[in-house]
Structure formats: structure tokens, C-alpha cells
Design an enzyme around this catalytic site. Sequence first.
Site, PDB file in Angstrom:
ATOM      1  N   GLU A  86      38.325   6.695  15.705  1.00 23.27           N
ATOM      2  CA  GLU A  86      37.001   6.803  16.312  1.00 23.27           C
ATOM      3  C   GLU A  86      37.140   7.117  17.793  1.00 23.27           C
ATOM      4  O   GLU A  86      38.201   6.874  18.390  1.00 23.27           O
ATOM      5  CB  GLU A  86      36.209   5.505  16.121  1.00 23.27           C
ATOM      6  CG  GLU A  86      36.865   4.282  16.719  1.00 23.27           C
ATOM      7  CD  GLU A  86      36.204   2.981  16.272  1.00 23.27           C
ATOM      8  OE1 GLU A  86      35.138   3.041  15.639  1.00 23.27           O
ATOM      9  OE2 GLU A  86      36.759   1.912  16.553  1.00 23.27           O
TER      10      GLU A  86
ATOM     11  N   LYS B  50      36.609   6.609  21.754  1.00 16.56           N
ATOM     12  CA  LYS B  50      36.569   5.414  22.601  1.00 16.56           C
ATOM     13  C   LYS B  50      35.441   5.571  23.615  1.00 16.56           C
ATOM     14  O   LYS B  50      35.538   6.355  24.556  1.00 16.56           O
ATOM     15  CB  LYS B  50      37.908   5.215  23.316  1.00 16.56           C
ATOM     16  CG  LYS B  50      38.005   3.903  24.085  1.00 16.56           C
ATOM     17  CD  LYS B  50      39.406   3.709  24.649  1.00 16.56           C
ATOM     18  CE  LYS B  50      39.533   2.346  25.333  1.00 16.56           C
ATOM     19  NZ  LYS B  50      38.631   2.217  26.499  1.00 16.56           N
TER      20      LYS B  50
END
Length: 678
Positions: A113, A115
Site C-alpha cells: 500500500e 505510505k
Amino acid sequence: MATLSDVRRRIAELSDEIRDHQFRYYVLDKPIISDGEFDVLLQELKKLESAHPELKADDSPSEVVGGGFSTHFTQHDHIEKMMSLDNVFGVDELEGWFDRIEKSGAKNSWLCEVKVDGLAINLLYEKGKLVRALTRGNGTTGEDVTLNIKTISSIPHELAGKNIPNLLEVRGEVFFPVEAFNEFNDSLEEEGKQRFANPRNAAAGSLRQKDPRVTASRPLSMVVHGIGASEGIDFALQSGAYELLESWGLPTSKRFTVAHSRKEVIEFINYYEKHRHDVEHEIDGAVVKVNEISVQEELGFTSRAPKWAIAFKYPPEEVTTKLLDIKVSVGRTGRVTPFAFMEPVVVAGSTVTNATLHNQEEVLRKGVMIGDIVIIRKAGDVIPEVLGPVIERRTGNEKLFLMPKKCPDCGAALRAMSEGDVDLRCPNSRGCPAQLRERIYYIGSRAALDIDVLGYEAATAMLADKLIDDESGLFSLTAKDLSKSQFFLKKDGSLGANAEKFLTALEGAKSRPLWRVIVALSIRHVGPTAAQALAKSFGSLEAISRASLDELASVDGVGGIIAESIVEWFSVDWHRDIVKKWGKAGVALVDLVVENTAPQTLSGMVIVVTGSLQDFTRDGVSEVISAHGGKAASSVSKKTDYVVVGDAPGSKAAKAEELGVPILDEAAFKALLSGKKP
């Protein structure tokens, strides 16, 4: 007959319910019950407290006038420690982390994912209700910002759905969307206030307001990315936890994927390094987590970070170059802004020579001198910013910058427009060539009336060739007028295609919504939000011009400063002449109610558009989608029906492929509008 315990319980229930309604009314300005229904609850509480004064709390909502909401930042412990992440800065370091993980012998999938560069927050839900929100603090103890967090529309006060746990700590990042941040910073600068350095600081500053109404006025959002303590729920996969959190109404990230090899992980990291500015919030890297919860538990934690997760940090987008000079530019409202003129340098993928310095105080604060080697940073499409000088590389030949005393374009003496204003302004708003050029250019921009051809060159040419003296004559231009300017002519002296295109665009702009007309007038402090509020409240420019200061200031989204600016603007004769001439030329000066006759071919559909379309502007395509019954969304999810892709699409196209969402080109989108299924 009710026991004392029953009464105590009922008083507690009523107090919580009344406080929630007071918060929605006084802070969010979004009540969900009528005044009469609220009075019934309050009277019941008062009656019980009167009959049992020993059960009445000192902070009872029956005694607090206007809600009395204020954030005190008291400290509380997290139930489960809020860890940080260890970082790696290159593929070799990442490979080393992979090697250590795989020594456990488990065959893992990886959750990847982006940040988010925001402010870490821990939400505590008990029996589905949000009872506390804490900052990270030292990881063990954080500050209570519950009231401020409750003003963020994407965060549910109560979870909805099935299998809601008795207790749940949810971790995430509060952020300030980049586009909204730039608008907010510009508004601060217009008001003579200090700008925020970056969206993260703006998010933190917005949450550290004692008055939650201030936080509510700022467009904060949140992405949740983890779970702390929980009771009554188990997760097998990190990705499965995200799906469950989303089903309960929590704002999970759409920018994650499950990878099944190191190669796929690295591809994800590389993709978002290249497309980091396609994301609505700032990111400073990617996060890789072991997806299997059982493996996470086996690997455990160090004293500060989980062993099963790592942050791959992207290199900062900062470069150094030589500051050749500090010049000034004059904006459409007369504000004179210093900017750095530098040796060309490539940053964030483009070559730049100019960078903003905001105002004279900012130049002094940063300590930059002409001739310095300076550090500059660029985020997305934002104008680059000078961060400061490299003092060690000074030679002694550097020169201090002095703000000019006269306007570089018209020679008028510069001055602060109000007490405490850090900006100097050119007061010659009618005759200053720079202000005229900038105002006319702004009228044609997407932020205002979105007039094709009316760009910077056209504005400059029309003024230089005296087609117009100011913006008042813009909508009265004819083909004969345009024939007097080389900008609109072919080599043979006949009118070019841009002339016809411009006249057609001018005609179309006359029927734009009232709020866009208000924005196009370049009234100081009046941006799209205030303009929409004014249009909705008054319905016409005539009514706005006649409104008193108090009437204007009382409009939600306007306030005292903007109201004063509006009254001042309409007090000037030549300003009123602009409105008069625009109205005479056919510009709609009232809020038109247009009947929507478009076929509802997109009814119930969620459509995302990415990239540039040939026959639609960004705002225009959203209006078309809405007119046809659809919803124009900004991000791709499993609920998206179609993603329309134009030239230079961003990461939304890749997300659509990843989720299996159908992708349409512009031709297929037009077919869909006409009722044909692609």
C-alpha cells in the site's frame, strides 16, 4: 417502578445522546433531529435530574449553553501500543528484509500500500461507537482529539454492518488533500496569514485546534490501515481486515494490492514512485506487510516496530541550484509576490527556473540571498518552493533582497492594504497592466468561467491591441474587434479558427452558474466555496451588491473578512460598471434554475474519469455525468461501474485493471451517454 440504577442508566443514555445532537448542531451544523425532538430529550433529562439531584453530573448537557465544545488535548494510553515502521531506502535493503521474513519458513503473500504522509491517529470504537481518538504520541500515550476527529466526514461516529466487535482500535492517517491544501494556503496568504509548509503540517495544525468548529471548516480526510486491540473478531488476512473495515463504513485505502512474489512487490513500489503525484494526498513511500495474520503473530515486534512490515521510503524531491535573482510579480488582486529566478534544474520530472518565495517576510525567514545555492522542492504540479540556502557554499558575493517600493508594471507606490498585512499590494487595480492581464486570464480559467482560447497570450494580446480596456468589455467583443489583433488572424489577414472558437466560447460562458460569475470578478478572498454560498443565499449579483455587511457575514462560508471585501468591491464605480456591462452583453447575473432534460442513461452508475478528454473539460464531464443520473467519483473502488480514460491517464486506470472495473475510451463513454451498453 424504575430503580435508582435504571434512572442512572437513563441519565447516562440521555446525556450521551444530547451531547451528540449538540455536537451535530453547534459544530457540524448538520442536525439529524428537529428542534422539537431535541427539546423532548432535554426536558426528560432535566426532569430526571430534578427528581434525583444526586445523579446530576457537573458537566451535564442540561447546564452547558451552546454545547460548550472544546478540545483540551488530555492524554490517554492506547490499549495496544501504537508502533512505528522500520524503513528501507533501496531494493537491496528490501531484499534483506524479505530474506529475514522467509527464514520463518512460511510461504507468504504481501500486502502493498502507499505510505500516506499524514498524521497518525488511533480510533477507539466500543460496541460500534467512536468513544475516543488519540494521536500517536510516544506510542504508549497520545493526546485526545476526539471532538476534532468527529468533524471529519469520512470517519463514522458509529460503525454499521454485521459482526461489529465489542472493542476495536483502528489505526490510520489523517491528511489534507493536496488540491484542497493549495487552495487553503492561497486563502491564508490572501488574508496575510502564515502559510503551512506542507499538507502534513496543515493536517496536524487543523487537528490541534481547541475549537472543533475550526477543524470542521477544513477539508480533512483519513485512510485507515491497521488494527490495534480488538475483542470479538479475528482476521486471517490483512487484506481481509481491510475489506471488513470498509464494510463497517471506515475509510480504507483503495491504493493497495496483494502481491505473491518479490517481483510484484517491487513493481508496485516502482509504479507509485513514478505516479506519486497522481494520488490525492502526499505519499513518501510504500508499505509492505505480510498478509497472513498468523505469520504476523509468529514474527512479532521489536521494541518500536513490527517485524512483519516495512516502509520503502522514496527519495525526497529536493534539488539544489543557483539563485540568480529575486524578482517580483503582480497578481490579479494586486498582491506583489517575490519569486526566485534560478539556473534551470530538473525536479519532479520537469525543468524549472522559477520558484515562489511568497512575501518579503518569508524571504527574511528563510535567509536566502541573491547568488545563493538554494534547495528547492516541487510536489506534483505545484509551483516549486525554495526551502532555504546552502550556507556552507556561500562565497561572500551574495546580495540581500530588498522589496521594491513601486510596482514594477505601473510604478504605483506599493503598500499594505490593511493593518498587520504582510503582503505589499499595488493599489492601481484599474490601470496596472499586470493586474488587468492576470484578471482577464483568470476569467477564462477553469476555476472561473472556463472560456476556450482565453489564455495568457490571448489576454495579453487583447490588452496590447486595445480590443478591451478592462474586463468590462470582454463579453461585447465581435469578430470585427478580433480582426484588429494579429493573435486572431491567419497569415493572409483573415480571421483564424481561434477567433470563431473564442466567440463561441464567450457566448457559452454567458450562461455559466452564478457562482462562477462571482469568482470571475476577482473579488479579494472570494473563492469557489464562498461564491457558491453567496449564490445560494442571495440568488443574484444585484442582491449581493445591495446586501449589508451583517447580511453577508451571516452566510455560512462567508464571514466578516470576506463580507468586508465584497462591500468594498461593490463600492467602487468601475467595479459596478463591469457588472452592468456584463449584464447588458447577456451574462446571466442570476442563479439560473435549468430543467435537466438529459436522458438518465447513467442512472445509479458510479463513473471515474482519468486523463484529458478531447470534448470534455474536467468540470464539464462531471456535470455531464451528473446530468445523466450518474455519480462522478474521484477514486476507483469495487463499487465503480466504469473508468473513462483519456490522454495521459494516472494511476486510476491501473487500479481499474487491478479490480476488474471496465475501462472506456471517450468514444465508448459517449455511446454510454446515448444509452448504448459498451
